[in-house]
Design a protein around this motif. Structure first.
Motif, PDB file in Angstrom:
ATOM      1  N   PHE A  78       0.844  -1.202   0.000  1.00 56.95           N
ATOM      2  CA  PHE A  78       0.000   0.000   0.000  1.00 56.95           C
ATOM      3  C   PHE A  78       0.875   1.247   0.000  1.00 56.95           C
ATOM      4  CE2 PHE A  78      -4.658  -0.540   0.639  1.00 56.95           C
ATOM      5  CZ  PHE A  78      -4.714  -1.899   0.421  1.00 56.95           C
ATOM      6  N   TRP A  79       1.975   1.191   0.740  1.00 56.49           N
ATOM      7  CA  TRP A  79       2.927   2.311   0.774  1.00 56.49           C
ATOM      8  C   TRP A  79       3.551   2.495  -0.617  1.00 56.49           C
ATOM      9  CZ3 TRP A  79       5.006   5.193   5.051  1.00 56.49           C
ATOM     10  CH2 TRP A  79       6.145   5.936   4.754  1.00 56.49           C
ATOM     11  N   ASP A  80       4.061   1.410  -1.179  1.00 60.19           N
ATOM     12  CA  ASP A  80       4.796   1.493  -2.445  1.00 60.19           C
ATOM     13  C   ASP A  80       3.903   1.908  -3.613  1.00 60.19           C
ATOM     14  OD1 ASP A  80       7.070   0.702  -1.105  1.00 60.19           O
ATOM     15  OD2 ASP A  80       6.888  -1.422  -1.689  1.00 60.19           O
ATOM     16  N   GLU A  81       2.664   1.437  -3.598  1.00 49.99           N
ATOM     17  CA  GLU A  81       1.772   1.695  -4.740  1.00 49.99           C
ATOM     18  C   GLU A  81       0.843   2.888  -4.489  1.00 49.99           C
ATOM     19  OE1 GLU A  81       2.301   0.260  -7.424  1.00 49.99           O
ATOM     20  OE2 GLU A  81       3.171  -1.704  -6.985  1.00 49.99           O
ATOM     21  N   HIS A  82       1.078   3.610  -3.409  1.00 49.95           N
ATOM     22  CA  HIS A  82       0.226   4.771  -3.067  1.00 49.95           C
ATOM     23  C   HIS A  82      -1.244   4.343  -3.011  1.00 49.95           C
ATOM     24  CE1 HIS A  82       3.856   7.052  -3.786  1.00 49.95           C
ATOM     25  NE2 HIS A  82       3.933   6.527  -4.986  1.00 49.95           N
ATOM     26  N   GLY A  83      -1.494   3.276  -2.273  1.00 49.07           N
ATOM     27  CA  GLY A  83      -2.840   2.720  -2.184  1.00 49.07           C
ATOM     28  C   GLY A  83      -3.709   3.436  -1.169  1.00 49.07           C
ATOM     29  N   LEU A  84      -3.396   4.669  -0.863  1.00 51.81           N
ATOM     30  CA  LEU A  84      -4.209   5.432   0.088  1.00 51.81           C
ATOM     31  C   LEU A  84      -4.035   6.913  -0.155  1.00 51.81           C
ATOM     32  CD1 LEU A  84      -2.318   6.159   3.249  1.00 51.81           C
ATOM     33  CD2 LEU A  84      -1.501   4.232   1.901  1.00 51.81           C
ATOM     34  N   GLN A  85      -5.040   7.653   0.305  1.00 55.51           N
ATOM     35  CA  GLN A  85      -4.894   9.113   0.317  1.00 55.51           C
ATOM     36  C   GLN A  85      -5.063   9.597   1.750  1.00 55.51           C
ATOM     37  OE1 GLN A  85      -7.042  11.126  -2.857  1.00 55.51           O
ATOM     38  NE2 GLN A  85      -6.349   9.607  -4.342  1.00 55.51           N
ATOM     39  N   CYS A  86      -6.317   9.699   2.242  1.00 51.93           N
ATOM     40  CA  CYS A  86      -6.463  10.141   3.641  1.00 51.93           C
ATOM     41  C   CYS A  86      -6.085   9.025   4.609  1.00 51.93           C
ATOM     42  CB  CYS A  86      -7.892  10.618   3.902  1.00 51.93           C
ATOM     43  SG  CYS A  86      -9.087   9.291   4.177  1.00 51.93           S
ATOM     44  N   GLY A  87      -6.200   7.776   4.180  1.00 51.70           N
ATOM     45  CA  GLY A  87      -5.803   6.643   5.015  1.00 51.70           C
ATOM     46  C   GLY A  87      -6.883   6.134   5.946  1.00 51.70           C
TER      47      GLY A  87
END
Ligand code: FES
Ligand code: FES
Length: 169
Positions: free
Chosen positions: A92-101
């Protein structure tokens, strides 16, 4: 009326006296102090509260704390080994799998269950596997990519959650 409830969360045993109407998600957050499990709706729609109970993915706002008596629970805090993120967290970190989280802990717990059931899911199977978890920010594209990446990494055998014995009450 309060009832004693005892359960193991992330390898630590917790014992508390609770009201029978207390939802498990509030018990985890307020009594165990594990605030990584989020509350997004309270009505079983969003999945932000997803945890594992005895190895099964469960929305913890749908369960009373007393129903988890004696259970083994895993929350998002139980996935990393010290400073080493679980492969799904790392993906999730590497693929930017979040915005607000806000959805992320529940999304990762749902993804963990999905990959344990189906280690090599298709994109469609991933989208079906996380359909109970809502994200208001990302449009899901990078979340799906993150789960695909985690699937590849976990195929190499990395990523089992850490357990630390202790008792808290
Ligand atoms: S808080 Fe449990 S599903 Fe939304
Ligand atoms: S990253 Fe904001 S709700 Fe999913």
């Amino acid at each position: 009326m309060r009832r004693k409830v005892s359960m193991t969360i992330n390898g630590t045993q917790y014992e508390h006296e609770v009201e029978p109407r207390l939802l498990l998600v509030y018990h985890i957050r307020e009594n165990a102090g594990l605030t990584g499990t989020h509350i997004g709706c309270d009505t079983s729609n969003c999945g932000a509260c997803t945890v594992e109970i005895d190895g099964h993915s469960v929305k913890s706002c749908t369960v009373f704390a007393v129903q988890a008596e004696g259970a083994q629970i895993t929350t998002i805090e139980g996935l990393a080994k010290g400073n080493e993120l679980h492969p799904i967290q790392q993906a999730f970190w590497d693929e930017h799998g979040l915005q607000c989280g806000y959805c992320t802990p529940g999304m990762i717990m749902a993804a963990k269950q999905l990959l344990e059931r189906n280690p090599n899911p298709s994109e469609r199977e991933i989208r079906l596997g996380i359909e109970g978890n809502l994200c208001r920010c990302t449009g899901y594209h990078n979340i799906v990519k993150a789960i695909q990446t985690a699937s590849k990494v976990m195929a190499t055998g990395a990523g089992k959650e850490a357990k630390a014995p202790a008792t808290v009450s």
